[in-house]
Design a protein around this motif. Structure first.
Motif, PDB file in Angstrom:
ATOM      1  N   VAL A   1       0.860  -1.193   0.000  1.00  0.00           N
ATOM      2  CA  VAL A   1       0.000   0.000   0.000  1.00  0.00           C
ATOM      3  C   VAL A   1       0.893   1.239   0.000  1.00  0.00           C
ATOM      4  O   VAL A   1       2.105   1.140   0.113  1.00  0.00           O
ATOM      5  CB  VAL A   1      -0.925   0.022   1.243  1.00  0.00           C
ATOM      6  N   ARG A   2       0.243   2.387  -0.134  1.00  0.00           N
ATOM      7  CA  ARG A   2       1.040   3.626  -0.173  1.00  0.00           C
ATOM      8  C   ARG A   2       0.468   4.706   0.719  1.00  0.00           C
ATOM      9  O   ARG A   2      -0.738   4.773   0.955  1.00  0.00           O
ATOM     10  CB  ARG A   2       1.157   4.102  -1.626  1.00  0.00           C
ATOM     11  N   PHE A   3       1.374   5.541   1.241  1.00  0.00           N
ATOM     12  CA  PHE A   3       1.012   6.804   1.897  1.00  0.00           C
ATOM     13  C   PHE A   3       1.464   7.871   0.902  1.00  0.00           C
ATOM     14  O   PHE A   3       2.657   8.136   0.816  1.00  0.00           O
ATOM     15  CB  PHE A   3       1.840   7.071   3.167  1.00  0.00           C
ATOM     16  N   PRO A   4       0.552   8.471   0.157  1.00  0.00           N
ATOM     17  CA  PRO A   4       1.027   9.433  -0.855  1.00  0.00           C
ATOM     18  C   PRO A   4       0.656  10.890  -0.573  1.00  0.00           C
ATOM     19  O   PRO A   4      -0.045  11.516  -1.377  1.00  0.00           O
ATOM     20  CB  PRO A   4       0.302   8.935  -2.109  1.00  0.00           C
ATOM     21  N   PRO A   5       1.099  11.477   0.533  1.00  0.00           N
ATOM     22  CA  PRO A   5       0.696  12.864   0.793  1.00  0.00           C
ATOM     23  C   PRO A   5       1.332  13.862  -0.172  1.00  0.00           C
ATOM     24  O   PRO A   5       2.436  13.642  -0.647  1.00  0.00           O
ATOM     25  CB  PRO A   5       1.216  13.117   2.209  1.00  0.00           C
ATOM     26  N   SER A   6       0.604  14.933  -0.435  1.00  0.00           N
ATOM     27  CA  SER A   6       1.174  16.059  -1.177  1.00  0.00           C
ATOM     28  C   SER A   6       1.682  17.044  -0.121  1.00  0.00           C
ATOM     29  O   SER A   6       0.902  17.504   0.698  1.00  0.00           O
ATOM     30  CB  SER A   6       0.098  16.742  -2.025  1.00  0.00           C
ATOM     31  N   PRO A   7       2.964  17.366  -0.132  1.00  0.00           N
ATOM     32  CA  PRO A   7       3.500  18.223   0.935  1.00  0.00           C
ATOM     33  C   PRO A   7       3.206  19.706   0.696  1.00  0.00           C
ATOM     34  O   PRO A   7       4.108  20.522   0.553  1.00  0.00           O
ATOM     35  CB  PRO A   7       4.999  17.922   0.899  1.00  0.00           C
TER      36      PRO A   7
ATOM     37  N   SER B   1       6.183  10.955  -1.405  1.00  0.00           N
ATOM     38  CA  SER B   1       5.944  12.389  -1.291  1.00  0.00           C
ATOM     39  C   SER B   1       5.548  12.898  -2.675  1.00  0.00           C
ATOM     40  O   SER B   1       6.348  12.884  -3.610  1.00  0.00           O
ATOM     41  CB  SER B   1       7.223  13.063  -0.798  1.00  0.00           C
ATOM     42  N   GLU B   2       4.295  13.314  -2.813  1.00  0.00           N
ATOM     43  CA  GLU B   2       3.785  13.708  -4.138  1.00  0.00           C
ATOM     44  C   GLU B   2       4.004  15.206  -4.320  1.00  0.00           C
ATOM     45  O   GLU B   2       3.094  16.027  -4.218  1.00  0.00           O
ATOM     46  CB  GLU B   2       2.326  13.277  -4.279  1.00  0.00           C
ATOM     47  N   ASP B   3       5.275  15.502  -4.608  1.00  0.00           N
ATOM     48  CA  ASP B   3       5.706  16.896  -4.630  1.00  0.00           C
ATOM     49  C   ASP B   3       5.902  17.450  -6.033  1.00  0.00           C
ATOM     50  O   ASP B   3       6.809  18.236  -6.285  1.00  0.00           O
ATOM     51  CB  ASP B   3       7.013  17.021  -3.819  1.00  0.00           C
TER      52      ASP B   3
ATOM     53  N   LEU C   1       1.531  15.394 -14.995  1.00  0.00           N
ATOM     54  CA  LEU C   1       0.459  15.866 -14.109  1.00  0.00           C
ATOM     55  C   LEU C   1       0.151  14.757 -13.102  1.00  0.00           C
ATOM     56  O   LEU C   1       0.561  13.609 -13.249  1.00  0.00           O
ATOM     57  CB  LEU C   1      -0.771  16.244 -14.936  1.00  0.00           C
ATOM     58  N   TYR C   2      -0.602  15.141 -12.083  1.00  0.00           N
ATOM     59  CA  TYR C   2      -0.888  14.264 -10.952  1.00  0.00           C
ATOM     60  C   TYR C   2      -1.324  12.840 -11.343  1.00  0.00           C
ATOM     61  O   TYR C   2      -0.759  11.845 -10.869  1.00  0.00           O
ATOM     62  CB  TYR C   2      -1.931  14.958 -10.044  1.00  0.00           C
ATOM     63  N   HIS C   3      -2.339  12.740 -12.232  1.00  0.00           N
ATOM     64  CA  HIS C   3      -2.868  11.397 -12.532  1.00  0.00           C
ATOM     65  C   HIS C   3      -1.812  10.470 -13.137  1.00  0.00           C
ATOM     66  O   HIS C   3      -1.735   9.294 -12.796  1.00  0.00           O
ATOM     67  CB  HIS C   3      -4.042  11.496 -13.514  1.00  0.00           C
TER      68      HIS C   3
ATOM     69  N   ILE D   1      -5.942   2.715  -1.028  1.00  0.00           N
ATOM     70  CA  ILE D   1      -6.927   2.990   0.027  1.00  0.00           C
ATOM     71  C   ILE D   1      -6.846   4.478   0.315  1.00  0.00           C
ATOM     72  O   ILE D   1      -5.814   4.979   0.772  1.00  0.00           O
ATOM     73  CB  ILE D   1      -6.608   2.161   1.300  1.00  0.00           C
ATOM     74  N   ARG D   2      -7.908   5.203   0.010  1.00  0.00           N
ATOM     75  CA  ARG D   2      -7.855   6.661   0.126  1.00  0.00           C
ATOM     76  C   ARG D   2      -9.247   7.229   0.328  1.00  0.00           C
ATOM     77  O   ARG D   2     -10.244   6.524   0.236  1.00  0.00           O
ATOM     78  CB  ARG D   2      -7.198   7.254  -1.125  1.00  0.00           C
ATOM     79  N   GLY D   3      -9.301   8.523   0.574  1.00  0.00           N
ATOM     80  CA  GLY D   3     -10.569   9.178   0.844  1.00  0.00           C
ATOM     81  C   GLY D   3     -11.440   9.238  -0.406  1.00  0.00           C
ATOM     82  O   GLY D   3     -10.947   9.199  -1.540  1.00  0.00           O
TER      83      GLY D   3
HETATM   84  N1  GLU Z   1      -1.339  13.086  -3.182  1.00  0.00           N
HETATM   85  C1  GLU Z   1      -2.757  12.939  -3.099  1.00  0.00           C
HETATM   86  C2  GLU Z   1      -3.307  13.757  -1.975  1.00  0.00           C
HETATM   87  O1  GLU Z   1      -2.564  14.131  -1.090  1.00  0.00           O
HETATM   88  C3  GLU Z   1      -3.196  11.511  -2.883  1.00  0.00           C
HETATM   89  C4  GLU Z   1      -3.166  10.718  -4.117  1.00  0.00           C
HETATM   90  C5  GLU Z   1      -3.794   9.346  -4.030  1.00  0.00           C
HETATM   91  O2  GLU Z   1      -4.152   8.867  -2.956  1.00  0.00           O
HETATM   92  O3  GLU Z   1      -3.909   8.727  -5.086  1.00  0.00           O
HETATM   93  O4  GLU Z   1      -4.469  14.039  -1.969  1.00  0.00           O
END
Ligand code: GLU
Length: 445
Positions: A5-11, A41-43, A151-153, A169-171
Protein backbone atom coordinates in the motif's frame (compact mmCIF):
# COMPACT_ATOMS: atom_id res chain seq x y z
CA UNK A 1 -0.03 -12.05 -3.34
CA UNK A 2 2.12 -9.82 -1.20
CA UNK A 3 0.26 -6.70 -0.25
CA UNK A 4 1.71 -3.26 -0.88
CA UNK A 5 0.00 0.00 0.00
CA UNK A 6 1.04 3.63 -0.17
CA UNK A 7 1.01 6.80 1.90
CA UNK A 8 1.03 9.43 -0.85
CA UNK A 9 0.70 12.86 0.79
CA UNK A 10 1.17 16.06 -1.18
CA UNK A 11 3.50 18.22 0.94
CA UNK A 12 1.52 21.40 0.42
CA UNK A 13 0.62 21.95 4.08
CA UNK A 14 1.32 20.69 7.57
CA UNK A 15 0.28 17.11 8.27
CA UNK A 16 -3.52 17.21 8.20
CA UNK A 17 -5.64 14.93 10.40
CA UNK A 18 -7.05 13.57 7.12
CA UNK A 19 -3.53 12.58 6.03
CA UNK A 20 -3.05 10.88 9.38
CA UNK A 21 -6.32 8.97 8.95
CA UNK A 22 -5.31 7.85 5.46
CA UNK A 23 -1.98 6.64 6.84
CA UNK A 24 -3.60 4.85 9.79
CA UNK A 25 -6.08 2.95 7.63
CA UNK A 26 -3.36 1.91 5.18
CA UNK A 27 -1.01 1.00 8.03
CA UNK A 28 -3.55 -1.19 9.82
CA UNK A 29 -4.45 -2.95 6.59
CA UNK A 30 -0.81 -3.55 5.60
CA UNK A 31 0.25 -4.76 9.06
CA UNK A 32 -2.78 -7.01 9.39
CA UNK A 33 -1.90 -8.71 6.13
CA UNK A 34 1.88 -8.83 6.44
CA UNK A 35 2.14 -6.22 3.70
CA UNK A 36 4.51 -3.39 2.96
CA UNK A 37 4.08 0.36 2.98
CA UNK A 38 5.52 2.84 0.56
CA UNK A 39 5.75 6.50 1.57
CA UNK A 40 5.54 8.66 -1.54
CA UNK A 41 5.94 12.39 -1.29
CA UNK A 42 3.79 13.71 -4.14
CA UNK A 43 5.71 16.90 -4.63
CA UNK A 44 5.22 17.51 -8.34
CA UNK A 45 3.44 20.81 -7.70
CA UNK A 46 6.61 22.87 -7.56
CA UNK A 47 4.95 26.05 -6.38
CA UNK A 48 3.00 24.63 -3.45
CA UNK A 49 5.22 21.77 -2.29
CA UNK A 50 7.64 22.57 0.51
CA UNK A 51 10.35 20.52 2.23
CA UNK A 52 9.13 21.92 5.56
CA UNK A 53 5.69 20.36 5.02
CA UNK A 54 7.17 17.04 3.93
CA UNK A 55 9.32 17.01 7.10
CA UNK A 56 6.26 17.79 9.21
CA UNK A 57 4.22 14.97 7.67
CA UNK A 58 7.04 12.50 8.33
CA UNK A 59 7.51 13.78 11.88
CA UNK A 60 3.84 13.65 12.82
CA UNK A 61 3.25 10.19 11.33
CA UNK A 62 6.25 8.90 13.26
CA UNK A 63 4.92 10.60 16.39
CA UNK A 64 1.65 8.71 15.93
CA UNK A 65 3.69 5.52 15.87
CA UNK A 66 3.43 4.83 12.13
CA UNK A 67 6.29 3.80 9.87
CA UNK A 68 6.96 2.58 6.33
CA UNK A 69 9.25 0.29 4.41
CA UNK A 70 10.22 2.43 1.42
CA UNK A 71 10.41 6.16 0.74
CA UNK A 72 10.12 8.00 -2.57
CA UNK A 73 9.80 11.55 -3.81
CA UNK A 74 8.03 12.17 -7.09
CA UNK A 75 10.34 15.10 -7.85
CA UNK A 76 13.21 12.59 -8.01
CA UNK A 77 11.45 10.28 -10.46
CA UNK A 78 11.16 12.53 -13.51
CA UNK A 79 13.04 10.04 -15.71
CA UNK A 80 10.52 7.31 -14.97
CA UNK A 81 7.59 9.54 -15.92
CA UNK A 82 9.44 10.83 -18.99
CA UNK A 83 9.87 7.30 -20.28
CA UNK A 84 6.23 6.41 -19.63
CA UNK A 85 4.99 9.55 -21.41
CA UNK A 86 7.44 9.02 -24.27
CA UNK A 87 6.28 5.41 -24.71
CA UNK A 88 2.60 6.39 -24.65
CA UNK A 89 3.24 8.96 -27.37
CA UNK A 90 5.33 6.45 -29.34
CA UNK A 91 2.53 3.88 -29.17
CA UNK A 92 -0.02 6.44 -30.34
CA UNK A 93 -1.86 6.34 -26.99
CA UNK A 94 -1.06 9.94 -26.16
CA UNK A 95 -0.22 13.00 -28.25
CA UNK A 96 1.28 16.44 -27.96
CA UNK A 97 -1.12 19.26 -28.53
CA UNK A 98 -0.34 22.97 -29.03
CA UNK A 99 -2.96 24.98 -27.20
CA UNK A 100 -3.57 28.41 -25.86
CA UNK A 101 -2.16 28.56 -22.36
CA UNK A 102 -4.75 28.73 -19.59
CA UNK A 103 -2.38 30.63 -17.33
CA UNK A 104 -1.31 33.13 -19.94
CA UNK A 105 -4.13 33.68 -22.45
CA UNK A 106 -2.89 34.58 -25.93
CA UNK A 107 0.25 32.44 -25.49
CA UNK A 108 0.58 28.96 -26.94
CA UNK A 109 1.68 26.09 -24.73
CA UNK A 110 2.23 22.37 -25.14
CA UNK A 111 0.12 19.82 -23.39
CA UNK A 112 0.22 16.04 -23.65
CA UNK A 113 -3.17 14.38 -23.80
CA UNK A 114 -4.25 10.75 -23.46
CA UNK A 115 -6.26 9.39 -26.37
CA UNK A 116 -9.38 8.46 -24.50
CA UNK A 117 -11.08 5.39 -26.00
CA UNK A 118 -14.25 6.81 -24.42
CA UNK A 119 -15.87 3.81 -22.83
CA UNK A 120 -17.66 2.93 -19.65
CA UNK A 121 -15.45 1.90 -16.77
CA UNK A 122 -16.60 -0.12 -13.81
CA UNK A 123 -14.45 -0.81 -10.79
CA UNK A 124 -15.23 -2.62 -7.60
CA UNK A 125 -14.65 -0.57 -4.52
CA UNK A 126 -14.22 -2.48 -1.25
CA UNK A 127 -16.20 0.16 0.67
CA UNK A 128 -18.76 1.24 -1.92
CA UNK A 129 -19.27 -1.76 -4.20
CA UNK A 130 -19.34 -1.43 -7.98
CA UNK A 131 -18.86 2.06 -9.35
CA UNK A 132 -19.44 2.84 -13.02
CA UNK A 133 -18.34 5.92 -14.92
CA UNK A 134 -18.89 6.94 -18.51
CA UNK A 135 -15.50 8.34 -19.48
CA UNK A 136 -16.54 9.88 -22.82
CA UNK A 137 -17.17 13.24 -21.27
CA UNK A 138 -13.61 13.35 -19.93
CA UNK A 139 -12.42 13.71 -23.52
CA UNK A 140 -8.72 13.44 -24.24
CA UNK A 141 -7.61 14.67 -20.84
CA UNK A 142 -4.17 16.12 -20.12
CA UNK A 143 -1.55 13.84 -18.53
CA UNK A 144 1.53 16.10 -18.72
CA UNK A 145 2.69 19.58 -19.64
CA UNK A 146 5.84 18.12 -21.19
CA UNK A 147 7.60 14.76 -21.15
CA UNK A 148 9.46 15.81 -18.02
CA UNK A 149 6.52 17.57 -16.42
CA UNK A 150 3.84 15.00 -15.58
CA UNK A 151 0.46 15.87 -14.11
CA UNK A 152 -0.89 14.26 -10.95
CA UNK A 153 -2.87 11.40 -12.53
CA UNK A 154 -0.01 10.20 -14.70
CA UNK A 155 2.54 10.31 -11.87
CA UNK A 156 0.23 8.43 -9.47
CA UNK A 157 -0.53 5.67 -11.96
CA UNK A 158 3.08 5.23 -13.10
CA UNK A 159 4.21 5.10 -9.47
CA UNK A 160 1.50 2.72 -8.30
CA UNK A 161 2.44 0.36 -11.14
CA UNK A 162 6.21 0.76 -10.70
CA UNK A 163 5.99 0.31 -6.92
CA UNK A 164 3.78 -2.77 -7.17
CA UNK A 165 0.92 -1.19 -5.23
CA UNK A 166 -1.83 -3.77 -4.76
CA UNK A 167 -4.34 -1.69 -2.77
CA UNK A 168 -5.22 1.96 -3.20
CA UNK A 169 -6.93 2.99 0.03
CA UNK A 170 -7.85 6.66 0.13
CA UNK A 171 -10.57 9.18 0.84
CA UNK A 172 -13.67 9.28 -1.32
CA UNK A 173 -12.67 12.69 -2.69
CA UNK A 174 -10.49 10.61 -5.04
CA UNK A 175 -13.34 8.50 -6.47
CA UNK A 176 -13.83 10.85 -9.40
CA UNK A 177 -10.10 10.58 -10.18
CA UNK A 178 -10.24 6.81 -10.42
CA UNK A 179 -11.71 6.47 -13.96
CA UNK A 180 -8.97 8.72 -15.38
CA UNK A 181 -6.36 6.75 -13.51
CA UNK A 182 -7.77 3.45 -14.76
CA UNK A 183 -7.66 4.73 -18.35
CA UNK A 184 -3.98 5.65 -17.92
CA UNK A 185 -3.30 2.26 -16.29
CA UNK A 186 -4.86 0.49 -19.25
CA UNK A 187 -2.87 2.56 -21.74
CA UNK A 188 0.32 1.64 -19.85
CA UNK A 189 -0.68 -2.03 -19.65
CA UNK A 190 -0.51 -1.87 -15.85
CA UNK A 191 -2.66 -4.04 -13.63
CA UNK A 192 -5.53 -2.56 -11.66
CA UNK A 193 -5.10 -2.37 -7.91
CA UNK A 194 -7.92 -3.02 -5.48
CA UNK A 195 -9.64 0.26 -4.60
CA UNK A 196 -11.13 1.25 -1.26
CA UNK A 197 -12.48 4.78 -0.92
CA UNK A 198 -13.60 5.60 2.61
CA UNK A 199 -15.81 8.56 3.52
CA UNK A 200 -14.11 11.73 4.65
CA UNK A 201 -14.77 12.97 8.13
CA UNK A 202 -16.59 16.21 8.67
CA UNK A 203 -16.32 19.08 11.07
CA UNK A 204 -18.95 19.55 13.77
CA UNK A 205 -21.30 21.46 11.43
CA UNK A 206 -21.02 18.55 8.96
CA UNK A 207 -19.05 20.60 6.46
CA UNK A 208 -15.73 19.47 5.06
CA UNK A 209 -12.89 19.91 7.54
CA UNK A 210 -10.79 22.83 6.45
CA UNK A 211 -7.81 24.82 7.57
CA UNK A 212 -9.93 27.92 7.93
CA UNK A 213 -12.32 26.26 10.33
CA UNK A 214 -9.88 25.48 13.06
CA UNK A 215 -7.52 22.74 13.83
CA UNK A 216 -6.73 20.32 11.11
CA UNK A 217 -2.99 20.04 11.66
CA UNK A 218 -1.75 17.07 13.69
CA UNK A 219 0.94 19.35 15.14
CA UNK A 220 -1.67 21.61 16.69
CA UNK A 221 -3.19 18.68 18.61
CA UNK A 222 0.28 17.64 19.65
CA UNK A 223 1.08 21.17 20.83
CA UNK A 224 -2.14 21.22 22.84
CA UNK A 225 -0.89 18.19 24.67
CA UNK A 226 -2.94 15.36 23.21
CA UNK A 227 -1.26 11.99 23.60
CA UNK A 228 -0.21 10.32 20.37
CA UNK A 229 -1.91 7.02 21.26
CA UNK A 230 -5.17 8.83 21.96
CA UNK A 231 -5.15 10.75 18.69
CA UNK A 232 -4.20 7.58 16.81
CA UNK A 233 -6.99 5.61 18.47
CA UNK A 234 -9.54 8.38 17.92
CA UNK A 235 -8.67 8.83 14.24
CA UNK A 236 -8.80 5.07 13.65
CA UNK A 237 -12.19 4.85 15.37
CA UNK A 238 -13.57 7.76 13.37
CA UNK A 239 -14.26 5.66 10.32
CA UNK A 240 -14.08 2.15 11.64
CA UNK A 241 -15.62 0.03 14.37
CA UNK A 242 -13.59 -3.02 15.38
CA UNK A 243 -15.59 -6.27 15.54
CA UNK A 244 -15.02 -6.47 19.31
CA UNK A 245 -16.80 -3.12 19.68
CA UNK A 246 -13.97 -1.93 21.95
CA UNK A 247 -13.26 1.79 21.81
CA UNK A 248 -9.88 1.94 23.47
CA UNK A 249 -7.38 -0.19 21.57
CA UNK A 250 -3.62 -0.28 21.32
CA UNK A 251 -2.05 -0.24 17.87
CA UNK A 252 -1.42 -3.99 18.15
CA UNK A 253 -5.06 -4.63 19.03
CA UNK A 254 -6.21 -2.44 16.14
CA UNK A 255 -4.03 -4.37 13.71
CA UNK A 256 -5.40 -7.68 14.98
CA UNK A 257 -9.00 -6.53 14.51
CA UNK A 258 -8.68 -4.58 11.26
CA UNK A 259 -10.63 -5.47 8.11
CA UNK A 260 -11.11 -3.08 5.17
CA UNK A 261 -14.69 -4.30 4.86
CA UNK A 262 -15.48 -2.86 8.29
CA UNK A 263 -14.71 0.72 7.25
CA UNK A 264 -17.84 2.83 7.67
CA UNK A 265 -19.85 3.79 4.64
CA UNK A 266 -20.85 7.21 5.87
CA UNK A 267 -18.71 10.06 7.12
CA UNK A 268 -18.15 10.63 10.82
CA UNK A 269 -17.96 13.98 12.50
CA UNK A 270 -14.65 15.02 13.98
CA UNK A 271 -15.71 15.74 17.52
CA UNK A 272 -13.15 17.44 19.72
CA UNK A 273 -15.08 16.54 22.88
CA UNK A 274 -14.92 12.87 21.95
CA UNK A 275 -11.23 13.20 21.22
CA UNK A 276 -10.78 14.72 24.69
CA UNK A 277 -12.63 11.73 26.14
CA UNK A 278 -10.21 9.36 24.37
CA UNK A 279 -7.30 11.40 25.61
CA UNK A 280 -8.51 11.26 29.19
CA UNK A 281 -8.81 7.47 28.93
CA UNK A 282 -5.12 7.38 28.04
CA UNK A 283 -4.09 10.02 30.59
CA UNK A 284 -5.56 8.08 33.50
CA UNK A 285 -3.54 5.04 32.46
CA UNK A 286 -0.26 6.92 32.95
CA UNK A 287 1.65 5.96 36.07
CA UNK A 288 2.52 8.66 38.62
CA UNK A 289 6.09 8.56 37.35
CA UNK A 290 4.90 9.24 33.83
CA UNK A 291 2.27 11.80 34.81
CA UNK A 292 4.20 13.95 37.28
CA UNK A 293 7.11 15.32 35.19
CA UNK A 294 4.88 16.21 32.22
CA UNK A 295 2.21 17.80 34.41
CA UNK A 296 4.97 19.78 36.16
CA UNK A 297 6.32 20.98 32.82
CA UNK A 298 2.87 22.24 31.77
CA UNK A 299 2.33 23.84 35.14
CA UNK A 300 5.68 25.63 34.84
CA UNK A 301 4.71 26.88 31.40
CA UNK A 302 1.66 28.46 33.04
CA UNK A 303 3.55 30.05 35.92
CA UNK A 304 2.98 33.59 34.64
CA UNK A 305 -0.62 33.18 35.79
CA UNK A 306 0.47 32.05 39.24
CA UNK A 307 2.74 33.40 41.96
CA UNK A 308 5.04 30.49 41.51
CA UNK A 309 6.11 28.25 44.35
CA UNK A 310 7.79 24.99 43.44
CA UNK A 311 6.77 23.03 46.54
CA UNK A 312 3.11 24.08 46.20
CA UNK A 313 3.30 23.11 42.51
CA UNK A 314 4.57 19.64 43.42
CA UNK A 315 1.72 19.19 45.91
CA UNK A 316 -1.08 20.04 43.50
CA UNK A 317 0.06 17.69 40.72
CA UNK A 318 -1.97 14.69 41.99
CA UNK A 319 -5.15 16.80 41.95
CA UNK A 320 -4.57 17.69 38.30
CA UNK A 321 -5.10 14.08 37.32
CA UNK A 322 -8.79 14.41 38.11
CA UNK A 323 -9.18 17.82 36.55
CA UNK A 324 -7.74 17.50 33.07
CA UNK A 325 -8.47 15.63 29.86
CA UNK A 326 -5.48 16.94 27.95
CA UNK A 327 -2.23 18.54 29.10
CA UNK A 328 -3.13 22.04 27.94
CA UNK A 329 -6.11 21.99 30.34
CA UNK A 330 -3.47 22.78 32.98
CA UNK A 331 -2.73 26.02 31.17
CA UNK A 332 -6.45 26.74 30.87
CA UNK A 333 -7.03 26.10 34.58
CA UNK A 334 -4.16 28.43 35.43
CA UNK A 335 -5.20 31.19 33.04
CA UNK A 336 -8.82 31.05 34.17
CA UNK A 337 -7.83 31.46 37.82
CA UNK A 338 -8.63 27.89 38.80
CA UNK A 339 -5.24 27.19 40.32
CA UNK A 340 -4.04 30.49 41.73
CA UNK A 341 -5.72 30.00 45.13
CA UNK A 342 -3.13 27.31 45.83
CA UNK A 343 -0.44 29.97 45.47
CA UNK A 344 -2.10 33.17 46.75
CA UNK A 345 -4.98 34.02 49.06
CA UNK A 346 -8.18 34.76 47.12
CA UNK A 347 -10.24 37.94 47.35
CA UNK A 348 -13.37 37.06 49.31
CA UNK A 349 -16.87 38.47 49.05
CA UNK A 350 -18.67 38.20 52.37
CA UNK A 351 -22.00 37.51 50.71
CA UNK A 352 -20.66 34.45 48.92
CA UNK A 353 -19.44 32.76 52.10
CA UNK A 354 -22.63 31.20 53.56
CA UNK A 355 -24.28 28.35 51.77
CA UNK A 356 -27.72 29.26 50.40
CA UNK A 357 -30.37 29.46 53.14
CA UNK A 358 -27.78 29.37 55.96
CA UNK A 359 -27.51 32.55 58.01
CA UNK A 360 -24.42 34.57 58.83
CA UNK A 361 -24.32 33.64 62.51
CA UNK A 362 -24.45 29.91 61.85
CA UNK A 363 -21.78 30.24 59.17
CA UNK A 364 -19.62 32.25 61.55
CA UNK A 365 -20.01 29.53 64.19
CA UNK A 366 -18.90 26.87 61.72
CA UNK A 367 -15.87 28.88 60.60
CA UNK A 368 -14.96 29.57 64.21
CA UNK A 369 -15.10 25.84 64.91
CA UNK A 370 -12.81 25.23 61.93
CA UNK A 371 -10.34 27.77 63.33
CA UNK A 372 -10.21 25.88 66.64
CA UNK A 373 -9.69 22.59 64.84
CA UNK A 374 -6.94 24.04 62.64
CA UNK A 375 -5.17 25.49 65.66
CA UNK A 376 -4.73 21.96 67.00
CA UNK A 377 -3.31 20.61 63.75
CA UNK A 378 0.43 20.31 63.06
CA UNK A 379 1.97 22.83 60.62
CA UNK A 380 1.68 20.32 57.75
CA UNK A 381 -1.10 17.80 57.51
CA UNK A 382 -2.67 15.58 54.91
CA UNK A 383 -6.11 16.05 53.34
CA UNK A 384 -7.20 12.88 55.13
CA UNK A 385 -6.08 14.22 58.51
CA UNK A 386 -7.96 17.50 58.27
CA UNK A 387 -10.94 15.67 56.85
CA UNK A 388 -11.17 13.31 59.81
CA UNK A 389 -10.69 16.20 62.21
CA UNK A 390 -13.74 17.98 60.73
CA UNK A 391 -15.92 15.18 59.43
CA UNK A 392 -18.05 14.37 62.48
CA UNK A 393 -18.79 18.05 63.10
CA UNK A 394 -19.73 18.58 59.43
CA UNK A 395 -21.93 15.50 59.45
CA UNK A 396 -23.78 16.66 62.53
CA UNK A 397 -24.15 20.29 61.47
CA UNK A 398 -24.78 19.68 57.77
CA UNK A 399 -21.92 19.08 55.36
CA UNK A 400 -22.91 21.83 52.95
CA UNK A 401 -23.36 24.37 55.73
CA UNK A 402 -19.86 23.69 57.07
CA UNK A 403 -17.83 22.72 54.02
CA UNK A 404 -19.22 25.20 51.47
CA UNK A 405 -17.97 28.24 53.41
CA UNK A 406 -14.67 26.52 54.12
CA UNK A 407 -14.13 25.72 50.47
CA UNK A 408 -15.08 29.24 49.47
CA UNK A 409 -12.81 31.01 51.97
CA UNK A 410 -9.88 28.83 50.92
CA UNK A 411 -10.41 29.19 47.16
CA UNK A 412 -12.64 32.19 46.53
CA UNK A 413 -14.42 30.00 43.97
CA UNK A 414 -17.82 28.38 43.67
CA UNK A 415 -16.15 25.35 42.18
CA UNK A 416 -12.80 23.96 43.22
CA UNK A 417 -11.26 20.75 44.56
CA UNK A 418 -12.43 19.77 48.05
CA UNK A 419 -11.42 22.06 50.94
CA UNK A 420 -9.42 19.36 52.74
CA UNK A 421 -7.08 19.07 49.79
CA UNK A 422 -6.66 22.83 49.45
CA UNK A 423 -5.97 23.17 53.20
CA UNK A 424 -3.37 20.38 53.06
CA UNK A 425 -1.58 22.11 50.17
CA UNK A 426 -1.43 25.58 51.72
CA UNK A 427 -0.68 24.34 55.29
CA UNK A 428 -1.92 25.34 58.72
CA UNK A 429 -0.83 29.00 58.92
CA UNK A 430 -2.17 30.00 55.53
CA UNK A 431 -5.40 28.05 56.04
CA UNK A 432 -5.97 29.77 59.39
CA UNK A 433 -5.32 33.15 57.87
CA UNK A 434 -7.80 32.54 55.07
CA UNK A 435 -10.52 31.30 57.43
CA UNK A 436 -10.03 34.31 59.68
CA UNK A 437 -10.15 36.67 56.70
CA UNK A 438 -13.36 34.89 55.74
CA UNK A 439 -14.89 35.51 59.16
CA UNK A 440 -14.10 39.24 58.92
CA UNK A 441 -15.50 39.44 55.39
CA UNK A 442 -18.62 37.58 56.53
CA UNK A 443 -19.21 39.94 59.44
CA UNK A 444 -18.76 43.07 57.36
CA UNK A 445 -21.07 41.82 54.61
N1 GLU B 1 -1.34 13.09 -3.18
C1 GLU B 1 -2.76 12.94 -3.10
C2 GLU B 1 -3.31 13.76 -1.98
O1 GLU B 1 -2.56 14.13 -1.09
C3 GLU B 1 -3.20 11.51 -2.88
C4 GLU B 1 -3.17 10.72 -4.12
C5 GLU B 1 -3.79 9.35 -4.03
O2 GLU B 1 -4.15 8.87 -2.96
O3 GLU B 1 -3.91 8.73 -5.09
O4 GLU B 1 -4.47 14.04 -1.97
Amino acid sequence: MSIRVRFPPSPTGYCHVGTARMAIVNYLFAKKNGGQIVFRSEDTDKERSKKEFEADIIEQLHWLGLGWDEFYRQSERTEIYRKAIHDLIGEGKAYVSEEESKKEPGKMAQVIRLKNPGRTITFTDVVRGDITFDTTELGDFAIARAEDDPLYHLAVVVDDADMGITHVIRGEDHISNTPRQILIQEALGASRPVYAHYPLHLSADRSKLSKRKGDVAVRSYREKGFLSQALLNYLAALGWTPPSGKEILSLTEMIAEFKLEDLHKSGAVFDTEKLRWFNREYLVQLSDDEFTPIAMEWLKKSHTHLSWNESIAAKIIPSLRERISVWSDIETLASEGDLDYFFTAPTLYGKSIPMKKIDIETTQRHLQHIVSVLQNMPAQFSAEEIKSALWDYATTEGRGAVLWPLRYVLSGKDKSPDPFFIASVIGKDEALERVNTGISALLSS
